[in-house]
Design an enzyme around this catalytic site. Structure first.
Site, PDB file in Angstrom:
ATOM      1  N   GLY A  12       0.856  -1.183   0.000  1.00  0.00           N
ATOM      2  CA  GLY A  12       0.000   0.000   0.000  1.00  0.00           C
ATOM      3  C   GLY A  12       0.894   1.236   0.000  1.00  0.00           C
ATOM      4  N   GLU A  67       0.520  -4.453  23.419  1.00  0.00           N
ATOM      5  CA  GLU A  67       1.186  -3.163  23.382  1.00  0.00           C
ATOM      6  C   GLU A  67       0.649  -2.315  24.530  1.00  0.00           C
ATOM      7  OE1 GLU A  67       1.267  -0.060  19.874  1.00  0.00           O
ATOM      8  OE2 GLU A  67       2.141  -1.966  19.250  1.00  0.00           O
ATOM      9  N   ARG A 108       1.263  -3.659  12.676  1.00  0.00           N
ATOM     10  CA  ARG A 108       0.540  -3.890  13.927  1.00  0.00           C
ATOM     11  C   ARG A 108       1.118  -5.140  14.577  1.00  0.00           C
ATOM     12  NH1 ARG A 108      -0.727   0.614  13.694  1.00  0.00           N
ATOM     13  NH2 ARG A 108      -2.809   1.581  13.761  1.00  0.00           N
ATOM     14  N   HIS A 142       6.241   2.210  19.234  1.00  0.00           N
ATOM     15  CA  HIS A 142       5.209   2.613  18.268  1.00  0.00           C
ATOM     16  C   HIS A 142       5.329   4.112  17.930  1.00  0.00           C
ATOM     17  CE1 HIS A 142       0.963   1.362  16.715  1.00  0.00           C
ATOM     18  NE2 HIS A 142       1.521   2.238  15.908  1.00  0.00           N
TER      19      HIS A 142
HETATM   20  C1  GLV Z   1      -0.091   4.234  13.647  1.00  0.00           C
HETATM   21  O1  GLV Z   1       0.188   3.095  13.899  1.00  0.00           O
HETATM   22  C2  GLV Z   1      -1.129   4.594  12.735  1.00  0.00           C
HETATM   23  O2  GLV Z   1      -1.921   3.720  12.326  1.00  0.00           O
HETATM   24  O3  GLV Z   1      -1.202   5.784  12.384  1.00  0.00           O
END
Ligand code: GLV
Ligand code: GLV
Length: 324
Positions: free
Chosen positions: A157, A267, A238, A286
């Protein structure tokens, strides 16, 4: 006219808050830690808009706790697996997200993790700080080469493509697995591969899929078993896309060379996770989209999505609309 009430689940950058404060009665959760479930259910009561983070589960219970006047949910992220989209759709509530603005920033970070794991940068830093640098050593901290290596992108993507551009600049060969992208739609230099082939051939495997029932645990023990012993796994997508137990076994047995994670399952990662004992793991909390500029742009888009939803206008970026 009374201003619509909205709940914002954490302090977002000023660019976004200012827009909201000009038009709404804004309740911002003031703490660093997210609201507890009870606090969330309490604070959303009577609001017309919720601006949420990926740390909150926004499901039917939250929507119903808010009440029938709830008009819009705006997620401050590109991913939206924390929002129950069917529940929102059933209630006629549009869900906004923030694609596009974080693509390059997140791709930079995925590449930073890839390079850090390949060249053992975090270990090297710790080595120097521990006073262990006594001399130049012919065989100390040997890593794996990036140039000329094969990168396997799982998901092609926006972010996957941005990582591909970086990889091509480094002289890498790029394979991708993405059933939604036939070879004629792939950017120059990116070759399609079955997942199995990609896992077997790639020197670096970087994950760029959303979390869905199909991608949950996509990288499991069977997947690790196919990888090269010199492989490096990078996850900026993720956490649950990777089976953490299988990852631990692959890293601790040196079944693969290294991994670099910006996301974990659960997480945050528990401080006593055995993964944190491994020297062949690079880990970050993250922060893929965490540049000042990008978080500001995300705040503005999330605010604009919320304001559009309050007016009943089309969101700038609405989940489920083609192109978003
Ligand atoms: C971060 O993980 C987002 O989806 O923006
Ligand atoms: C390293 O610094 C080298 O000169 O080989």
């Amino acid at each position: 006219m009374t201003k619509p009430k909205v709940f914002v689940t954490r302090r977002i950058p000023e660019e976004g808050l200012r827009l909201l404060e000009a038009a709404c009665e804004v309740d911002v959760w003031p703490e660093d830690l997210p609201p507890s479930r009870d606090a969330l259910l309490e604070r959303v009561r009577g609001v017309e808009g919720i601006l949420s983070m990926l740390t909150e589960r926004i499901d039917a219970e939250v929507m119903d706790a808010a009440g029938p006047q709830l008009k819009v949910i705006s997620n401050y992220a590109v991913g939206y697996d924390n929002v129950d989209i069917p529940a929102a759709t059933a209630r006629g509530i549009p869900v906004g997200h923030t694609p596009g603005v974080l693509t390059e920033t997140t791709a930079d970070f995925a590449f930073a993790l890839l390079m850090a794991a390949a060249r053992r940068l975090v270990e090297a830093d710790a080595f120097v700080r521990a006073g262990r640098w006594k001399t130049w050593e012919p065989q100390r901290l040997l890593g794996v080469d990036i140039y000329g290596a094969t990168l396997g992108l799982v998901g092609l993507g926006r972010i996957g493509r941005a990582v591909a551009r970086r990889a091509l600049g480094f002289g890498m060969r790029v394979l991708y697995y993405d059933p939604a992208v036939p070879s004629e739609d792939a950017p120059a230099g990116c070759s399609p591969a079955a997942l199995d082939t990609l896992l077997r051939q790639a020197d670096f495997i970087s994950l760029h899929v959303p979390l869905t029932p199909q991608t949950r645990r996509l990288i499991d023990a069977a997947a690790f078993a196919k990888m090269k012993p010199t492989a490096v796994l990078v996850n900026t997508a993720r956490g649950p896309v990777v089976d953490p137990q299988a990852l631990y076994e692959a890293l601790s047995s040196r079944r693969i060379f290294a991994a670099a994670l910006d996301v974990t399952d659960p997480e945050p990662i528990p401080p006593d996770s055995p993964l944190l004992q491994l020297d062949n793991l690079v880990i970050a909390p993250h922060i893929g989209s965490a540049s000042r500029a990008t978080r500001g742009k995300m705040a503005r888009i999330a605010a604009e999505n919320l304001l559009a939803g309050l007016r009943g206008a089309p969101l700038l970026h609405r989940v489920g609309v083609a192109g978003d």
